[in-house]
Motif scaffolding. Structure first.
Motif, PDB file in Angstrom:
ATOM      1  N   VAL A   1      37.321  59.736  30.569  1.00 22.21           N
ATOM      2  CA  VAL A   1      36.811  59.057  29.381  1.00 22.21           C
ATOM      3  C   VAL A   1      35.818  59.950  28.657  1.00 22.21           C
ATOM      4  O   VAL A   1      34.960  60.570  29.280  1.00 22.21           O
ATOM      5  N   LEU A   2      35.930  60.016  27.331  1.00 19.06           N
ATOM      6  CA  LEU A   2      34.950  60.703  26.504  1.00 19.06           C
ATOM      7  C   LEU A   2      34.009  59.659  25.913  1.00 19.06           C
ATOM      8  O   LEU A   2      34.453  58.762  25.203  1.00 19.06           O
ATOM      9  N   HIS A   3      32.725  59.771  26.199  1.00 23.46           N
ATOM     10  CA  HIS A   3      31.726  58.873  25.633  1.00 23.46           C
ATOM     11  C   HIS A   3      31.177  59.519  24.373  1.00 23.46           C
ATOM     12  O   HIS A   3      30.680  60.645  24.421  1.00 23.46           O
ATOM     13  N   ILE A   4      31.255  58.836  23.261  1.00 28.33           N
ATOM     14  CA  ILE A   4      30.895  59.411  21.964  1.00 28.33           C
ATOM     15  C   ILE A   4      29.655  58.720  21.413  1.00 28.33           C
ATOM     16  O   ILE A   4      29.661  57.519  21.163  1.00 28.33           O
ATOM     17  N   SER A   5      28.585  59.465  21.234  1.00 26.67           N
ATOM     18  CA  SER A   5      27.350  58.927  20.668  1.00 26.67           C
ATOM     19  C   SER A   5      27.418  58.945  19.141  1.00 26.67           C
ATOM     20  O   SER A   5      28.110  59.775  18.548  1.00 26.67           O
ATOM     21  N   ALA A   6      26.705  58.035  18.525  1.00 24.15           N
ATOM     22  CA  ALA A   6      26.697  57.951  17.060  1.00 24.15           C
ATOM     23  C   ALA A   6      26.107  59.224  16.474  1.00 24.15           C
ATOM     24  O   ALA A   6      25.136  59.780  16.988  1.00 24.15           O
ATOM     25  N   GLN A   7      26.703  59.678  15.383  1.00 23.84           N
ATOM     26  CA  GLN A   7      26.203  60.841  14.680  1.00 23.84           C
ATOM     27  C   GLN A   7      26.243  60.561  13.186  1.00 23.84           C
ATOM     28  O   GLN A   7      27.270  60.152  12.645  1.00 23.84           O
ATOM     29  N   LYS A   8      25.122  60.748  12.513  1.00 24.78           N
ATOM     30  CA  LYS A   8      25.030  60.541  11.070  1.00 24.78           C
ATOM     31  C   LYS A   8      24.572  61.844  10.427  1.00 24.78           C
ATOM     32  O   LYS A   8      23.373  62.138  10.415  1.00 24.78           O
ATOM     33  N   PRO A   9      25.493  62.633   9.915  1.00 24.74           N
ATOM     34  CA  PRO A   9      25.114  63.917   9.329  1.00 24.74           C
ATOM     35  C   PRO A   9      24.278  63.747   8.079  1.00 24.74           C
ATOM     36  O   PRO A   9      24.470  62.814   7.299  1.00 24.74           O
ATOM     37  N   SER A  10      23.323  64.656   7.884  1.00 24.89           N
ATOM     38  CA  SER A  10      22.491  64.606   6.683  1.00 24.89           C
ATOM     39  C   SER A  10      23.294  64.963   5.454  1.00 24.89           C
ATOM     40  O   SER A  10      22.984  64.542   4.338  1.00 24.89           O
TER      41      SER A  10
ATOM     42  N   ASP B   1      27.575  65.544   4.234  1.00 22.61           N
ATOM     43  CA  ASP B   1      28.959  65.342   4.651  1.00 22.61           C
ATOM     44  C   ASP B   1      29.837  66.406   4.001  1.00 22.61           C
ATOM     45  O   ASP B   1      30.617  66.127   3.104  1.00 22.61           O
ATOM     46  N   GLU B   2      29.723  67.629   4.510  1.00 20.82           N
ATOM     47  CA  GLU B   2      30.420  68.731   3.883  1.00 20.82           C
ATOM     48  C   GLU B   2      31.934  68.641   4.011  1.00 20.82           C
ATOM     49  O   GLU B   2      32.674  69.010   3.113  1.00 20.82           O
ATOM     50  N   ASP B   3      32.416  68.165   5.151  1.00 21.94           N
ATOM     51  CA  ASP B   3      33.862  68.189   5.384  1.00 21.94           C
ATOM     52  C   ASP B   3      34.547  66.848   5.165  1.00 21.94           C
ATOM     53  O   ASP B   3      35.726  66.703   5.438  1.00 21.94           O
ATOM     54  N   GLY B   4      33.799  65.854   4.726  1.00 26.17           N
ATOM     55  CA  GLY B   4      34.405  64.566   4.415  1.00 26.17           C
ATOM     56  C   GLY B   4      34.620  63.671   5.606  1.00 26.17           C
ATOM     57  O   GLY B   4      35.224  62.610   5.489  1.00 26.17           O
ATOM     58  N   ASP B   5      34.126  64.055   6.787  1.00 32.31           N
ATOM     59  CA  ASP B   5      34.319  63.233   7.984  1.00 32.31           C
ATOM     60  C   ASP B   5      33.434  62.005   7.988  1.00 32.31           C
ATOM     61  O   ASP B   5      33.778  60.973   8.558  1.00 32.31           O
ATOM     62  N   GLY B   6      32.251  62.117   7.406  1.00 30.25           N
ATOM     63  CA  GLY B   6      31.325  61.009   7.438  1.00 30.25           C
ATOM     64  C   GLY B   6      30.686  60.831   8.786  1.00 30.25           C
ATOM     65  O   GLY B   6      30.783  61.679   9.652  1.00 30.25           O
ATOM     66  N   ALA B   7      30.024  59.703   8.985  1.00 25.42           N
ATOM     67  CA  ALA B   7      29.334  59.426  10.239  1.00 25.42           C
ATOM     68  C   ALA B   7      30.345  59.149  11.347  1.00 25.42           C
ATOM     69  O   ALA B   7      31.435  58.644  11.111  1.00 25.42           O
ATOM     70  N   VAL B   8      29.956  59.493  12.572  1.00 20.19           N
ATOM     71  CA  VAL B   8      30.765  59.199  13.757  1.00 20.19           C
ATOM     72  C   VAL B   8      30.072  58.084  14.522  1.00 20.19           C
ATOM     73  O   VAL B   8      28.960  58.267  15.018  1.00 20.19           O
ATOM     74  N   PRO B   9      30.674  56.889  14.622  1.00 22.91           N
ATOM     75  CA  PRO B   9      30.028  55.785  15.339  1.00 22.91           C
ATOM     76  C   PRO B   9      30.083  55.978  16.840  1.00 22.91           C
ATOM     77  O   PRO B   9      30.913  56.730  17.358  1.00 22.91           O
ATOM     78  N   GLN B  10      29.188  55.281  17.535  1.00 22.99           N
ATOM     79  CA  GLN B  10      29.224  55.320  19.000  1.00 22.99           C
ATOM     80  C   GLN B  10      30.524  54.707  19.486  1.00 22.99           C
ATOM     81  O   GLN B  10      31.002  53.712  18.959  1.00 22.99           O
ATOM     82  N   GLY B  11      31.112  55.309  20.496  1.00 24.88           N
ATOM     83  CA  GLY B  11      32.354  54.778  21.029  1.00 24.88           C
ATOM     84  C   GLY B  11      32.808  55.560  22.235  1.00 24.88           C
ATOM     85  O   GLY B  11      32.047  56.321  22.830  1.00 24.88           O
ATOM     86  N   TYR B  12      34.067  55.371  22.620  1.00 26.27           N
ATOM     87  CA  TYR B  12      34.616  56.111  23.749  1.00 26.27           C
ATOM     88  C   TYR B  12      36.128  56.244  23.592  1.00 26.27           C
ATOM     89  O   TYR B  12      36.795  55.387  23.011  1.00 26.27           O
ATOM     90  N   ALA B  13      36.639  57.359  24.087  1.00 21.43           N
ATOM     91  CA  ALA B  13      38.067  57.647  24.018  1.00 21.43           C
ATOM     92  C   ALA B  13      38.620  57.751  25.435  1.00 21.43           C
ATOM     93  O   ALA B  13      38.070  58.457  26.279  1.00 21.43           O
TER      94      ALA B  13
END
Length: 210
Positions: free
Chosen positions: A103-112, A114-126
Motif C-alpha cells: 500500500v502507498l500512503h499518500i499525504s496531502a500536498q498543496k503546491p504554492s 501549479d506549474e504542471d496543472g496537477d493541482g493539490a494532491v489529497p491525502q489517500g492511499y493506493a
C-alpha cells in the motif's frame, strides 16, 4: 495478523514510506532507505500526463531503492499497478483488495504554484499489485497488507503472530495456516488451534497447526 499499511507520501516532493508487507504484527521485506522507525523511505517524482489523479486506478509506478515514480504501464520501468485508490486514512477507509501486495500512503500536498496543472494532491492511499511475481499478497505469500485465507503465521509470544511464507522459504517456519474466515470464533471448526484477526468482512480467521 496485519492491517493496511505500506508506503507514505509526504512533503513537497511527496516522500513515500514503503512497507511491502502488513504492519499489524507481520514481518517481511522492505524496499528503500530506513528511517528512524525502521521503515523504508523513498522520494518519488511524477511525470505529467499520466492521469488527473496521482496514481489513480490502473495507473502504474516504478520503484527501486531511491524512488517511486508514476509511469505509463507500457513503460519498461513499470513495476506495480494501482488496483484500488481511496482518499483519507487507511484505518478509516475501505480495505484494499485481498491480494494487494503493498500500500502507498499518500499525504496531502498543496503546491504554492501549479506549474504542471496537477493541482493539490489529497491525502489517500493506493493499493498496489506487482506486475510480476513475487506476489506477497497472494495466499501463503508471506506478506501483503491483509491476512487472508491460505496465509501462514508463526507465534511470536504474548498472543501475537506474524505472517510467513507457507513454502517455508521465509525467515521463520510456518506454524499455523488460516483455513477459513468466519464472523465469530464459535463458527470455526473444532480442529482450530488459533484464531487470527483478519482485515476483510469476516474478521476471524480459523487457523490449524501445520
Amino acid at each position: 495478523m496485519r492491517d493496511a499499511c505500506g508506503v507514505r507520501v509526504v512533503g513537497a516532493l511527496l516522500m513515500l514510506v514503503v512497507a511491502l508487507t502488513g504492519c499489524q504484527q507481520v514481518s517481511g521485506a522492505e524496499n528503500g532507505r530506513l528511517d528512524e522507525n525502521g521503515r523504508a523511505t523513498s522520494t518519488p517524482t511524477r511525470t505529467s500526463g499520466h492521469g488527473a489523479t496521482f496514481l489513480g486506478i490502473d495507473e502504474c509506478s516504478s520503484f527501486g531503492r531511491e524512488s517511486f515514480t508514476e509511469v505509463p504501464c507500457t513503460s519498461e520501468r513499470a513495476a506495480a499497478r494501482v488496483v484500488a485508490r481511496h482518499d483519507g486514512k487507511v484505518n478509516e477507509g475501505p480495505s484494499c483488495p485481498a491480494t494487494t501486495d503493498f500500500v502507498l500512503h499518500i499525504s496531502a500536498q498543496k503546491p504554492s504554484a501549479d506549474e504542471d496543472g496537477d493541482g493539490a494532491v489529497p491525502q489517500g492511499y493506493a493499493c498496489m499489485r506487482n506486475l510480476e511475481a513475487p506476489h506477497p499478497g497472494d495466499p501463503g505469500g508471506g506478506g501483503g497488507p491483509r491476512t487472508i485465507v491460505g496465509d501462514c503465521v508463526y507465534s511470536t509470544g504474548a498472543g501475537e503472530v506474524r505472517e510467513t511464507s507457507c513454502d517455508g522459504k521465509g525467515k521463520k517456519a510456518p506454524e499455523f495456516k488460516v483455513s477459513s474466515a468466519v464472523d465469530e470464533r464459535t463458527d470455526c471448526p473444532s480442529s482450530t488451534a488459533l484464531y487470527v484477526q483478519l482485515g476483510g468482512p469476516k474478521r476471524v480467521g480459523c487457523a490449524r497447526p501445520l
